[in-house]
Design a protein around this motif. Sequence first.
Motif, mmCIF file in Angstrom:
data_model
loop_
_atom_site.group_PDB
_atom_site.id
_atom_site.type_symbol
_atom_site.label_atom_id
_atom_site.label_comp_id
_atom_site.label_asym_id
_atom_site.label_seq_id
_atom_site.Cartn_x
_atom_site.Cartn_y
_atom_site.Cartn_z
ATOM 1 N N GLU A 73 24.523 -6.965 93.677
ATOM 2 C CA GLU A 73 24.526 -6.095 94.367
ATOM 3 C C GLU A 73 23.991 -4.795 93.922
ATOM 4 N N CYS B 89 20.315 -5.225 94.836
ATOM 5 C CA CYS B 89 20.012 -4.395 97.087
ATOM 6 C C CYS B 89 20.591 -2.774 96.760
ATOM 7 N N TYR C 200 23.144 -7.155 101.662
ATOM 8 C CA TYR C 200 23.433 -8.316 101.149
ATOM 9 C C TYR C 200 22.186 -9.494 102.049
#
Length: 330
Positions: A242, A245, A252
Amino acid sequence: MSPPIWRMVAFNAEAHYNEEGNLSPTGGKCGIKLQRKVGPAKVEPFNEKVVYENPLLSLRVWQPIRKDDDFTNWHYHRQLELLYIIKGRLDVDVEEDSYHLEPGDIIMIGASQLHRDKSVGHLDYIVLQFELEPFFDQSTIAYMRYFSETENPLSMANYIFQENGKVKKQIGDYIRQLHHEAERKETGYEIAVSVLIKQILLTLLRNDNRKMLAEQDDFDRLRLKPVLDYVENRLTDRIQVEEVCRIANMSYYYFVKFFKKTIGMSFTEFVNYRKIKWAERILLTKDLSITEVGERIGMPNMAHFYKMFKKYNDCSPKQFQRKMLDWNRQ
């Protein structure tokens, strides 16, 4: 006649590991089997396990000599392979394609591509097998995608040797030099071998006029540079996708597809590979237990650590240490 076509089928990947990193008696089955898609029953291909002389060099190069007509059955291995003919003739089948090789000829076989060969009379040649990942560092990892067969099997680039005699001779010279370095083992030969592997890959990349090797936009590589830097600086931590990203400014689902397309392996595979390479360095330079090494690279789950280590080294961490001790004594 065309060779048989097979498909890989994975089954029950759950496994339990003991201290040596081997499957315990209570562990589940884990493996890959090959099933024929079409055609009559034939000899099932085998998975060749390539053994490296130097544990720190993920390659094998040697010069076998066949004195009589000989053949090898269908087989495959995870390494990329190059064959260079010195004397004699060799017929090679790579999946559905056939090649007739004579002195000076070269053939390239991709990782896990099914192949077999047949020699006629006396044959003198050099075999070079190597894994791709160890020869790419942080600054060049994005180029690995060209050779990761995400678009085409590597054997489709054999046209380069057939159409460009200059390139064929140049790569043949690199293979000879590489074999010479590996045989003599003079000071710094590991550096020479690494440079020659990269010269071979670079020469193929720059002479692929048909674009059989996967093309890639420079902009794609630049977009991932902050991500690659982030991973390298946090190999001792548990890396959260996460956060990556967020750094890449992608969702994602877009990120995981974009990373695989650009690098040639999934983000999780890339992180695991870099962590295991870091673990190898720690094992060779620090006096730590295997458990401490796993914790140091952010893999406190020993079953997962052993599984990943064996994936890239075909041995447990402790067996890796022993191999290196034996190598240093030699």
